[in-house]
Design a protein around this motif. Structure first.
Motif, PDB file in Angstrom:
ATOM      1  N   ASN A 283       0.832  -1.223   0.000  1.00 31.90           N
ATOM      2  CA  ASN A 283       0.000   0.000   0.000  1.00 31.90           C
ATOM      3  C   ASN A 283       0.862   1.268   0.000  1.00 31.90           C
TER       4      ASN A 283
ATOM      5  N   GLY B  91     -10.379  -3.749  13.882  1.00 30.21           N
ATOM      6  CA  GLY B  91     -10.998  -2.460  14.193  1.00 30.21           C
ATOM      7  C   GLY B  91     -10.306  -1.694  15.301  1.00 30.21           C
ATOM      8  N   LYS B  92      -9.222  -2.226  15.833  1.00 28.93           N
ATOM      9  CA  LYS B  92      -8.604  -1.511  16.955  1.00 28.93           C
ATOM     10  C   LYS B  92      -7.094  -1.422  16.921  1.00 28.93           C
ATOM     11  N   GLU B  94      -3.429  -0.104  14.998  1.00 28.33           N
ATOM     12  CA  GLU B  94      -2.979   1.105  14.309  1.00 28.33           C
ATOM     13  C   GLU B  94      -3.448   1.131  12.846  1.00 28.33           C
ATOM     14  N   TYR B  95      -3.346  -0.001  12.162  1.00 31.55           N
ATOM     15  CA  TYR B  95      -3.692  -0.039  10.743  1.00 31.55           C
ATOM     16  C   TYR B  95      -5.204   0.060  10.526  1.00 31.55           C
ATOM     17  N   LYS B  97      -7.328   1.483  12.383  1.00 30.29           N
ATOM     18  CA  LYS B  97      -7.775   2.851  12.673  1.00 30.29           C
ATOM     19  C   LYS B  97      -7.495   3.796  11.515  1.00 30.29           C
ATOM     20  N   LYS B  98      -6.507   3.427  10.674  1.00 27.01           N
ATOM     21  CA  LYS B  98      -6.229   4.246   9.481  1.00 27.01           C
ATOM     22  C   LYS B  98      -7.012   3.759   8.263  1.00 27.01           C
ATOM     23  N   MET B 100      -6.574   0.884   6.945  1.00 29.08           N
ATOM     24  CA  MET B 100      -5.701  -0.034   6.195  1.00 29.08           C
ATOM     25  C   MET B 100      -5.892  -1.450   6.716  1.00 29.08           C
ATOM     26  N   TYR B 101      -7.138  -1.960   6.540  1.00 31.31           N
ATOM     27  CA  TYR B 101      -7.500  -3.258   7.115  1.00 31.31           C
ATOM     28  C   TYR B 101      -6.603  -4.373   6.579  1.00 31.31           C
ATOM     29  N   SER B 102      -6.080  -4.189   5.387  1.00 33.15           N
ATOM     30  CA  SER B 102      -5.246  -5.234   4.783  1.00 33.15           C
ATOM     31  C   SER B 102      -4.037  -5.548   5.647  1.00 33.15           C
ATOM     32  N   HIS B 103      -3.621  -4.598   6.465  1.00 30.97           N
ATOM     33  CA  HIS B 103      -2.447  -4.800   7.301  1.00 30.97           C
ATOM     34  C   HIS B 103      -2.815  -4.928   8.784  1.00 30.97           C
ATOM     35  N   ASP B 292      -8.181  -3.242   1.001  1.00 30.86           N
ATOM     36  CA  ASP B 292      -8.513  -3.026   2.409  1.00 30.86           C
ATOM     37  C   ASP B 292      -9.978  -3.348   2.699  1.00 30.86           C
TER      38      ASP B 292
ATOM     39  N   ASN C  75      -5.959  -5.013  23.846  1.00 28.28           N
ATOM     40  CA  ASN C  75      -4.830  -4.073  23.745  1.00 28.28           C
ATOM     41  C   ASN C  75      -4.262  -3.672  25.107  1.00 28.28           C
ATOM     42  N   GLY C  91     -15.288   1.478  17.489  1.00 24.85           N
ATOM     43  CA  GLY C  91     -14.416   0.939  16.447  1.00 24.85           C
ATOM     44  C   GLY C  91     -15.130   0.098  15.415  1.00 24.85           C
ATOM     45  N   TYR C 101     -15.192   9.398  15.339  1.00 26.66           N
ATOM     46  CA  TYR C 101     -15.491   8.782  16.634  1.00 26.66           C
ATOM     47  C   TYR C 101     -16.479   9.619  17.439  1.00 26.66           C
ATOM     48  N   ASP C 129     -10.398  -0.810  24.284  1.00 22.47           N
ATOM     49  CA  ASP C 129      -9.376  -1.001  23.245  1.00 22.47           C
ATOM     50  C   ASP C 129      -9.285   0.198  22.300  1.00 22.47           C
ATOM     51  N   ASN C 130     -10.418   0.847  22.055  1.00 24.31           N
ATOM     52  CA  ASN C 130     -10.428   1.977  21.136  1.00 24.31           C
ATOM     53  C   ASN C 130     -10.437   3.332  21.837  1.00 24.31           C
TER      54      ASN C 130
END
Lengths: 346, 346, 346, 346
Positions: A283, B91-92, B94-95, B97-98, B100-103, B292, C75, C91, C101, C129-130
C-alpha cells in the motif's frame, strides 16, 4: 556582456557575448545580481545532457534587476528586483493551468539548457510575468537565490510528494544541496524523526545542524539495517530519494513501511529494479516530479517570516567574473565542503 | 460438514471436516449460502503460496447466514444474512484505525490462507463485527458475493488509487475478473475513454459490453503503439495494472502521460524494471495496494441503488458439492469463457 | 472511592461512591493518576447541559493505571499506564469506521456527561481497546493529560479543519485553553503569521510566549479593523473560532480572505448571522466539528519527539481531594491566570 | 453592430453600438454565433446590481468566431471557433495561479457587468488566451453555450465543493437552470440518491427526467420533513443550495447529516441564520464559491465523450435580433417552462 559559455564536454569559458534583447512581447531582460551553480550544470559539463549545444550560456538560478520588459508584461517594470525561477511558464497552456509548470508547452526547464541562462551579466526571461517573482526592498537577496530551484525542488518533489505529516518518521537519502533543501522544508510539517543518509560525514554533520534527528553513513552498505534498527524494524513513513541511482532507490524501497511514500527527487540515467514481489501488497506510493516551482510564493512567505533560513545552504562566495574558479570549487564539493556557491555580479 | 481441502500442489478434495466453532468472543460461525473461486486459489493450488499448509480449507469470498456469535459480537446475531469480507479486521489496531484493514495486526487477508476459508458448508469468521456486512431482505445475494473481494479490489487498488476523474482517458491492462471489476467501478467517476488491453478477444468483447470505449489485443506485442495512436500520442491519465507481470507493468509506464497515475492491482512474483531514466521527470504516481475492503459499504450502496450490477461478472453456476468440477471450469477460464463461478450450498 | 458528584446547578460535592466495575466484556476500569477540569465542566455546573443528571461523576480527561479489563479487551492489561480519551469509540459502527469517533453509535463524548467520568479515584471506560492509549515508561504523565481532549480539539477542529499551510496568515479568536491548543498545534504547519485575539491581556501575553506573532485585544470592539490593518487589508487565510459566540464568529467572517477557511471550535448556544450577502462569492469554507480524537496517536508522537510541549498549558496543581478548591480557581481563570489545572490522585 | 443595452431598471434596448476593437495586446474580438440569457441578467434588469451602468451591453455566455486578436495572443487566431467563459482570467495573478479565476486581479466576472458583454454581434474578450476555449469542427455549438457559465457553476460550486461521492444521498434545492446543471454533473460521481427540491412541479418533472431519483415540492413548507422521511431520518450527505434565500439555506442545514457538506451556489442578497447551536457538533462543511470556470476543460471532455448532454437544458430558440422577446420568455420561465434560451446571430 560577459557570460559563461559551454563549448562541449569539459570545455567552458567566461567570454564576451551580445547582451540579450526582447524577442517577444512577454519577455523581460534581467541584469543578474547574484547567481549560482547547480549539480545539473556539472552534468552538462560532463556531456550527460547532449541537448545542450556549443555556445550555450549555462545557469538557471539567480536574482537580478529588471532591465527592460516586453509590451505585454504587466507584473514587472524596469528597476524591479526579482527572483528568476528555473522553470519558465506561459500561464496559459493545459499544464500551466494545472500548476504543472515543469511541463509548460512553451517553457518548463529551458534556461541554461535550451536557451541562454543566468551565468551571465544579463539574461532574457521568456514569459516574464509568470517566471519572475518580486523581491521587496530590504530582503536578503543572496538567500533568495535558493528559491530559484533548490528549495522548490526539495519541497515539491520530496516533501509535498512524500506527504510528510506531523509525527512521521522520514528518511532522506542524499545530503547534497537538494537533499538538504528537502531536510529544511520537511520541517514545515513537523516530522518526529528525520534520518539523513549519505556517504560523507561532513554532509551528515551539516544535516544534523539543519535538523536531522539521526544520521546514517551508508558507505558500508548497511544503510537498510541501520534504518530498520533505528525504527524498531518498522521502517519509515516517507523515504525521499535525492541522489538518482539504483542503489539509493533500492534503499528507499527496502526501508519504506506499509502505507508509506517514496518520493523521488534524483535525476536518473538508468532504470532501477522495483521489487514488486514485496511492494505489491504494501500500500505504498512512489512519485516522480520535475520541479514545477508552483510553491515559490509559499516558500517566499516562509523566508520573509523567518521560518526558513535559506542562507544556511550557502558556503562559498565569488565574483561572477571568477566563475571558472567557482566551478572548480563546486566540482570538488566534498573536498571543499561546498554546498551552494554565490556568484555576485559586481 | 463438507469442505474443499488443500493437500499440497495440485491436490485438493471435497471431504468431511469438523464444523467450526467459536474460538474467541469476537468470532462468528457463518453457514455458507454462496461462495466462489478466486484466481488466488489457483495460485495456491500451483504451490505459489507455500504458506498455505496441507489440510487448509480454501476460499475467501461468500455470503451466508450467521449460525452463532461470540459473546462480544454486537453487530450480528444468529439468522442474519451477511457478506463475508475477504479481509478480516480487528478495528482496533494502528492499521485498522487508518482504514488499512489489509495490514490489520490480527487479521488482514487470512481466510482460506492462514485460517480455514469459505469453500465449505460453514466458516468461522474472526472479528465478525468488523469483517461481515449485513444483507437486507430481498437482495440478490448471488451478486453480493462479488463484494467479498473482487469489486473492492478493482475499485480500491485500481480506481481510487488511480484517481480516476471525469473526462480522463484511462487504460486497464488485464480483462480478467479483477480488471473487469476495475472497469465497472471506474465508471463511477465518468472517464471519457476507457481502453481495455488483453490477449483474449472474448474477454475484450466482454469488456466492450461492460463499458470499455476501446479495446486493444496485446498479443502482437504492439499494445503501446496502439494506445499511443488511440490517444493521439498523449498517453493515458491513468493506467491500471491488473495482471502482475513485468511486461504488463512496462506497458503502463510506457503509456502514462505526464502527471498521470499508475495503479497496480496485480500480484507480482518478481521485480520489474522501472524506467526512472524517463519517468523521473514525468510527475507521475505509482501505487500498490492489497485491498482493504474499506469501501465495501460504499460499494454496497451503489449496488442497492442499481448503479453497479455485479451480477454481470458471473458466468457459471455449480452446487457447492460440485466444487472440484467448478475448479476445473475456472482453471480453464479462457476456453470456458469463465469469469466468476457461483457455488451454491444447497 | 471518592468522586466529584454533580447535584444540579451550582451544586457539587467530593463524596463517597461505589468503585466502578466491568459491565461489558469491552470495558476497562482505570485508576486515575491525574485529571483536570474543562470549561465544559463549568458549563455543566451552570446548568447549560440539562442532560447531565443529579449524581453524575464529572470529568472526561485524565491518565491512569488499568485496574481491570473485560474479557474481550486485548490491547490493554492490568497495570498498563494509559491516556483516557474524552471520546469513547466502539471501532465498529459506520462513524468509527470513517474516523468520526465523535458520532460513535455506542460512544462519542459520554464520559462525565452521560456516564460517570474521570474526576474520581476510578473510572469505567467502555470500549477500552479503542478509547485508551498506552503511555510508555518514563513519560511525563502530567503533560499527557492534555491529550485527552484539549490538544486533539484544538488540532482537529481548528488546525486540520482550517487547513493551515506553510506561509499562511491565520487568526485564532479566543486565547483560552482550547484556543491556545490550536495555537500550539497550528505551528506544526509553519504559518507565517499567527494573530491571537482575546479580551484578556494576560492570555494574550501567554499567546505571545506560545508562538503568536501578533496579538489583538478585542475589548474595544475594533478587532476587525486591527486585523485588516495587520494584514494590509487582505484578511487572513484561516480564522479559528475558539469562543462560541455570535460576535466572535462574525469577526471570523469579517476577516477571512477570499479562498479562506473558517474553522469553528467553540460550543454555541444560539444561532449566528452568516453574511451570505458578501460570503457567497468569496470561495470560503466553514467547518464545524466535535473532536474525534482520531489524531491522538499523531499528537502523541509529536509530544514524544519534543515537537510539542503540552506542559506549557498547565498553570496550577492540586491534590484530587482538593478538587472543590481547584474548581474555584479554574472558575476564576482570568483572575487566577489559570489555563489548565492538574489534579493528582495521591 | 447591434447589441442589447441596459439603460437602468427595467429599461433595455436592442440598438446600434460601435463594433469593439482590440484595446490591449491580450484581447480578442469575437463574433457571436450563439448566446443566451442568465438569471443574473434578470437581476441586473431589476436593479439588484447597481454597479452596472447605463449603456452597458449585457451577457456573459456564448460561442463565437474569433474576428481579431491582439499581438500577444498565441492560443487563438482569426477564424477559430470558441467558447467564451463567463469569467475572464489573466493567468498570472496570485488568484489565477491558484485556479481561483473568479478573483482574478484583472478579471473575474466582468463580462456584461463591468465591461460590455456577449448579447451583441461582437464582443471584446480580455486575456483571450486564458478566457476562451477551442471548439473542434463538427461540435454541437449550441450545446457548448452551456459551458460558458451554467455547467461549471453547478459543477464547481455545487458538486465539487459538495464532495459528492459514489453511493451518497444528495439533495439539490432549486431546480432552475443552475440547480439542474448541478443535477446533471453530480451524476459524474454516481450518488445513490438525488433528491430534487423545488416549488414548481414542471421543473421537478424535468429533474426526474434528468436523473433525480426523488422529487420534493417544497411549496407546503414541509421539505425538511419529507427529506427526513425519504432518508429514514438520516438526512443527506450533501445539500446543494441553488436558490440564494434564507429559507432554502435553512432547509440545507436542517437536512444535512453528521459529516455532511452544504455547498452554496445561490446568490444571496441578505444574511441567513446559521444554526450553530446544533451544527457546531455535526462535523459539517459549508462552502461558498463564485464559479472559477477552472473545470471547463474537464467538462468539455465529458461533453465530447457524450457523458454529458448539455443540450437538454435548452428549451427555447430565438434570433439574436429577437432578444427583447427572448428576455420576456425567460423572465416568465415558470409559465413558459423555460430553462435556457438560445439566441442565434444569423
Amino acid at each position: 556582456m560577459k557570460a559563461l559559455i559551454y563549448h562541449g564536454i569539459d570545455k567552458k569559458d567566461w567570454e564576451e557575448k551580445p547582451k540579450p534583447t526582447i524577442n517577444k512581447t512577454t519577455d523581460a531582460v534581467v541584469k543578474i545580481l547574484k547567481t549560482t551553480i547547480c549539480g545539473t550544470d556539472l552534468h552538462i559539463m560532463k556531456g550527460d545532457m547532449p541537448a545542450v549545444t556549443d555556445g550555450r550560456i549555462l545557469g538557471h538560478e539567480g536574482v537580478g534587476i529588471v532591465e527592460e520588459v516586453g509590451s505585454s508584461v504587466s507584473n514587472f517594470k524596469k528597476g524591479d528586483h526579482v527572483i528568476i525561477s528555473c522553470v519558465t511558464s506561459c500561464g496559459k497552456c493545459e499544464y500551466c493551468k494545472k500548476g504543472m509548470y515543469s511541463h509548460c508547452e512553451d517553457g518548463g526547464w529551458i534556461l541554461g539548457y535550451m536557451i541562454d541562462g543566468t551565468q551571465a551579466e544579463y539574461v532574457r526571461i521568456p514569459h516574464a510575468d509568470n517566471s519572475l517573482y518580486h523581491i521587496p526592498a530590504g530582503s536578503d537577496e543572496e538567500a533568495l537565490v535558493m528559491l530559484s530551484d533548490i528549495l522548490p525542488t526539495g519541497f515539491e518533489c520530496g516533501v509535498l510528494n512524500g506527504q510528510v505529516k506531523p509525527g512521521d518518521t522520514i528518511a532522506i537519502i542524499g545530503a547534497g544541496p537538494v537533499g538538504l533543501a528537502a531536510l529544511l522544508t520537511s520541517q514545515f510539517y513537523t516530522p518526529a524523526e528525520i534520518i539523513m543518509i549519505d556517504m560523507d560525514d561532513n554532509r551528515l554533520a551539516v544535516a544534523k545542524k539543519f535538523g536531522a534527528t539521526q544520521t546514517v553513513n551508508s558507505s558500508d552498505g548497511k544503510a537498510v539495517e541501520k534504518v530498520m534498527k533505528l525504527t524498531h524494524n518498522r521502517g519509515v513513513d516517507v523515504a525521499i530519494e535525492a541522489v538518482g541511482m539504483e542503489a539509493t532507490f533500492e534503499i528507499c524501497s527496502d526501508i519504506i513501511t506499509a502505507g508509506g511514500h517514496i518520493a523521488n527527487i534524483g535525476v536518473h540515467g538508468k532504470s532501477v529494479a522495483l521489487h514488486m514481489e514485496t511492494l505489491w501488497s504494501k500500500n505504498i506510493t512512489i512519485t516522480t516530479r520535475l520541479v514545477d516551482t508552483v510553491t515559490t510564493p509559499m516558500l517566499f512567505k516562509t523566508v520573509q517570516s523567518n521560518k526558513l533560513q535559506p542562507k544556511q545552504l550557502i558556503t562559498h562566495h565569488f565574483k561572477l567574473s571568477q566563475i571558472i574558479e567557482a566551478y572548480d570549487t563546486f566540482g570538488h564539493a566534498a573536498k571543499e565542503k561546498a554546498l551552494k556557491v554565490i556568484l555576485t555580479n559586481e
